[in-house]
Design a protein around this motif. Structure first.
Motif, short mmCIF file in Angstrom:
data_model
loop_
_atom_site.label_atom_id
_atom_site.label_comp_id
_atom_site.label_asym_id
_atom_site.label_seq_id
_atom_site.Cartn_x
_atom_site.Cartn_y
_atom_site.Cartn_z
N PHE A 1 0.81 -1.22 0.00
CA PHE A 1 0.00 0.00 0.00
C PHE A 1 0.84 1.27 0.00
O PHE A 1 0.29 2.36 -0.18
CB PHE A 1 -0.98 -0.03 1.17
CG PHE A 1 -2.15 -0.94 0.91
CD1 PHE A 1 -3.30 -0.47 0.31
CD2 PHE A 1 -2.08 -2.28 1.23
CE1 PHE A 1 -4.37 -1.31 0.03
CE2 PHE A 1 -3.14 -3.14 0.97
CZ PHE A 1 -4.28 -2.65 0.37
N SER A 2 2.14 1.14 0.15
CA SER A 2 3.01 2.30 0.03
C SER A 2 3.67 2.39 -1.34
O SER A 2 4.36 3.37 -1.63
CB SER A 2 4.10 2.28 1.12
OG SER A 2 4.93 1.13 0.98
N HIS A 3 3.46 1.38 -2.20
CA HIS A 3 4.13 1.37 -3.49
C HIS A 3 3.20 1.25 -4.70
O HIS A 3 3.44 1.89 -5.73
CB HIS A 3 5.13 0.21 -3.55
CG HIS A 3 6.36 0.43 -2.73
ND1 HIS A 3 6.41 0.24 -1.36
CD2 HIS A 3 7.61 0.83 -3.09
CE1 HIS A 3 7.61 0.52 -0.91
NE2 HIS A 3 8.37 0.88 -1.94
N PHE A 4 2.16 0.44 -4.62
CA PHE A 4 1.37 0.15 -5.83
C PHE A 4 0.19 1.09 -6.09
O PHE A 4 -0.07 1.42 -7.25
CB PHE A 4 0.87 -1.31 -5.78
CG PHE A 4 1.95 -2.33 -5.98
CD1 PHE A 4 2.46 -2.59 -7.25
CD2 PHE A 4 2.48 -3.02 -4.91
CE1 PHE A 4 3.46 -3.53 -7.44
CE2 PHE A 4 3.48 -3.96 -5.08
CZ PHE A 4 3.98 -4.21 -6.35
N PRO A 5 -0.57 1.52 -5.10
CA PRO A 5 -1.74 2.37 -5.42
C PRO A 5 -1.34 3.72 -6.01
O PRO A 5 -0.33 4.32 -5.61
CB PRO A 5 -2.42 2.54 -4.05
CG PRO A 5 -1.97 1.37 -3.23
CD PRO A 5 -0.56 1.13 -3.68
N ASP A 6 -2.14 4.19 -6.96
CA ASP A 6 -1.95 5.50 -7.57
C ASP A 6 -2.91 6.47 -6.88
O ASP A 6 -4.12 6.44 -7.12
CB ASP A 6 -2.24 5.42 -9.06
CG ASP A 6 -2.03 6.75 -9.78
OD1 ASP A 6 -1.76 7.77 -9.11
OD2 ASP A 6 -2.16 6.78 -11.01
N LYS A 7 -2.37 7.33 -6.05
CA LYS A 7 -3.21 8.25 -5.27
C LYS A 7 -3.93 9.26 -6.16
O LYS A 7 -5.02 9.72 -5.82
CB LYS A 7 -2.35 8.99 -4.24
CG LYS A 7 -1.73 8.08 -3.19
CD LYS A 7 -0.87 8.87 -2.22
CE LYS A 7 -0.23 7.95 -1.18
NZ LYS A 7 0.66 8.70 -0.26
N GLU A 8 -3.33 9.57 -7.30
CA GLU A 8 -3.91 10.62 -8.15
C GLU A 8 -5.06 10.10 -9.01
O GLU A 8 -6.14 10.72 -9.06
CB GLU A 8 -2.83 11.21 -9.05
CG GLU A 8 -3.34 12.34 -9.94
CD GLU A 8 -2.25 12.94 -10.81
OE1 GLU A 8 -2.57 13.84 -11.62
OE2 GLU A 8 -1.08 12.52 -10.68
N SER B 1 10.42 1.75 -7.47
CA SER B 1 9.86 2.86 -8.23
C SER B 1 9.03 2.31 -9.39
O SER B 1 9.24 1.18 -9.85
CB SER B 1 10.96 3.78 -8.76
OG SER B 1 11.84 3.06 -9.60
N VAL B 2 8.10 3.13 -9.89
CA VAL B 2 7.22 2.69 -10.97
C VAL B 2 8.03 2.57 -12.26
O VAL B 2 8.64 3.53 -12.72
CB VAL B 2 6.04 3.66 -11.17
CG1 VAL B 2 5.20 3.24 -12.36
CG2 VAL B 2 5.20 3.72 -9.90
N GLU B 3 8.01 1.38 -12.87
CA GLU B 3 8.72 1.14 -14.13
C GLU B 3 7.78 1.30 -15.31
O GLU B 3 8.13 1.92 -16.31
CB GLU B 3 9.32 -0.27 -14.13
CG GLU B 3 10.07 -0.65 -15.39
CD GLU B 3 11.43 0.04 -15.50
OE1 GLU B 3 12.17 -0.31 -16.43
OE2 GLU B 3 11.76 0.91 -14.67
N LEU B 4 6.58 0.74 -15.22
CA LEU B 4 5.56 0.85 -16.26
C LEU B 4 4.32 1.46 -15.62
O LEU B 4 3.79 0.91 -14.66
CB LEU B 4 5.22 -0.53 -16.84
CG LEU B 4 6.41 -1.37 -17.34
CD1 LEU B 4 5.96 -2.75 -17.76
CD2 LEU B 4 7.12 -0.66 -18.49
N ASP B 5 3.86 2.59 -16.16
CA ASP B 5 2.84 3.33 -15.42
C ASP B 5 1.41 3.07 -15.90
O ASP B 5 0.48 3.71 -15.42
CB ASP B 5 3.13 4.83 -15.42
CG ASP B 5 2.93 5.50 -16.77
OD1 ASP B 5 2.64 4.78 -17.76
OD2 ASP B 5 3.05 6.74 -16.84
N PHE B 6 1.22 2.13 -16.84
CA PHE B 6 -0.15 1.86 -17.26
C PHE B 6 -0.89 1.07 -16.18
O PHE B 6 -0.29 0.41 -15.34
CB PHE B 6 -0.19 1.13 -18.61
CG PHE B 6 0.60 -0.15 -18.67
CD1 PHE B 6 0.19 -1.29 -18.02
CD2 PHE B 6 1.78 -0.20 -19.43
CE1 PHE B 6 0.91 -2.48 -18.10
CE2 PHE B 6 2.51 -1.37 -19.51
CZ PHE B 6 2.08 -2.51 -18.85
N LYS B 7 -2.22 1.15 -16.21
CA LYS B 7 -3.06 0.46 -15.23
C LYS B 7 -3.56 -0.88 -15.74
O LYS B 7 -3.99 -1.73 -14.96
CB LYS B 7 -4.25 1.34 -14.86
CG LYS B 7 -3.87 2.65 -14.21
CD LYS B 7 -3.14 2.42 -12.90
CE LYS B 7 -2.65 3.72 -12.31
NZ LYS B 7 -3.66 4.76 -12.23
#
Length: 436
Positions: free
Chosen positions: A379-386, A399-405
């Motif tokens: 919960f500190s790495h995977f969820p996208d707060k925005e 860190s995020v490597e691939l930013d697609f959902k």
């Protein structure tokens, strides 16, 4: 005890919120209102970046919508039901690709309007088709079942040698019976004759027991048998066979779970034989635990936790950066998979379910500690707060490597299934705490 209860309540609040956000994201961005079915190649902000539709993910999304609609009151919404029916209709119309001399296969990928692009020589498209059709039948009440029996004339056109009955005038017929028909074909491919999968038998390609296959069939036994005594009886022997096949993957005198073994349960040579997939082993762990509880098998419960949860977690957790490695080599060599050190969303989802399920049965504090450790990283790495939903692919450092959902392999499944199951487990734990 009060501190533990507060901790569990905090977990539930966050998990419930994340599930709501995930559902909202896919409801908003994934529905194809022109051709039906779902887009799964979705960018961080919800924009579709590729219109290909993947049958695995179509089936998973239908299943997930139906399961939420059927079992969680706040998701009992017409919008979710209609989306599930649209996805089911798309699958029934386009998933099956007829082939000469066999019943045909489900495609792996389709164009936006349903034309087959690729067929895999595996069972998994069909497996997720079965999951989708069975769960859809449960929420629709099989109202279309009568068409299968009463529309023999006047335009009925079943595909030759196929369990997929398509009626141009009325649309295809969905039913639990149809799901069982496909299930029986899957069992035939796996246990009797794999030729229908289309793979040539090459002299150097020895048969392999891949962990994914008995796991998937055991999942389907659980799906089809729920609440149906006759179906449970029909697949009882298959369920037992799946468990024994999964247990063959306990190797190295009980110190390792290997992803692939020989058909007689021996370690394979080379990289294939040394490969470990910690997330897969953890998922197998909660599959076995669920089966063991249903059958009152205390020894299998112990094996599920000690071998399929504790071992892959201890070996798979990255002591330097946190998180669960994607692949490992049992001898400590570098895996040949280029993404081996990445942190993917789904192994963490499976670990959350596994340890919370195990804790709910035993109340062993160590298991809650394991859950907490995975929870804190996840919960500190995977969820996208925005934008909502989760990133799926992180570097080893987190860190995020691939930013697609969403993409060819990430859709509306592992994240919502994990959150849904954890919420229900936490509901039960908190209810028990109140009663005591």
């Amino acid at each position: 005890r009060n501190m533990a209860t507060e901790k569990l309540a905090g977990f539930r609040e966050r998990i419930r919120s994340e599930l709501d956000r995930a559902v909202d994201f896919w409801l908003k961005h994934s529905h194809d209102k022109v051709y039906g079915g779902f887009f799964t190649c979705i960018g961080r902000d919800g924009k579709v970046y590729d219109e290909l539709k993947y049958v695995w993910l179509q089936g998973r999304q239908v299943w997930m919508y139906c399961r939420l609609y059927r079992t969680v009151e706040r998701f009992h919404k017409d919008e979710i039901l209609e989306a599930a029916k649209s996805g089911g209709e798309f699958l029934r119309r386009f998933a099956w690709v007829p082939s000469a001399g066999s019943m045909g296969k489900c495609a792996f990928s389709l164009t936006r309007d349903g034309q087959a692009v690729k067929v895999q020589r595996t069972i998994f498209s069909e497996c997720f088709y079965v999951m989708a059709m069975d769960e859809l039948a449960r929420v629709t009440g099989d109202r279309e079942m009568q068409k299968l029996f009463f529309l023999g004339g006047g335009g009925a056109r079943p595909m030759p040698n196929s369990p997929h009955f398509f009626y141009p005038r009325f649309g295809p017929c969905v039913s639990q019976v149809h799901a069982e028909t496909v299930m029986d074909q899957l069992v035939h491919w796996v246990r009797v004759d794999p030729s229908g999968l289309g793979r040539p038998q090459l002299p150097g390609d020895l048969p392999v027991n891949s962990l994914a296959v008995p796991m998937m069939l055991l999942c389907l036994v659980e799906q089809l048998a729920e609440g149906r005594v006759d179906v449970a009886d029909k697949y009882r022997e298959l369920g037992s066979w799946c468990v024994q096949q999964i247990l063959q993957h306990v190797q190295r005198d009980g110190t390792a779970i290997l992803e692939s073994v020989s058909n007689d349960g021996k370690e394979l040579p080379g990289c294939q034989g040394r490969l470990q997939n910690p997330g897969h082993a953890l998922e197998a762990g909660w599959f076995l635990l669920q089966y063991a509880v249903q059958h009152g098998d205390k020894e299998l419960q112990r094996i599920a936790v000690d071998k399929f949860m504790e071992i892959p977690f201890r070996t798979g957790w990255d002591q330097d950066h946190g998180g669960i490695f994607y692949f490992l080599d049992v001898d400590g060599l570098c895996p040949t998979q280029l993404e081996w050190s990445m942190k993917l969303w789904w192994p963490h989802c499976e670990a959350l379910v596994a340890f919370l399920m195990a804790y709910s049965l035993s109340r062993e504090p160590t298991l809650l500690d394991r859950f907490t450790q995975v929870y804190d990283y996840t919960f500190s790495h995977f969820p996208d707060k925005e934008h909502g939903e989760w990133f799926g692919y992180l570097t080893r450092q987190g860190s995020v490597e691939l930013d697609f959902k969403g993409g060819p392999f990430k859709g509306f499944f592992h994240v919502p299934r994990c959150l849904y199951m954890c919420e229900r487990l936490l509901d039960s734990l908190l209810a028990a705490a109140c009663d005591s």
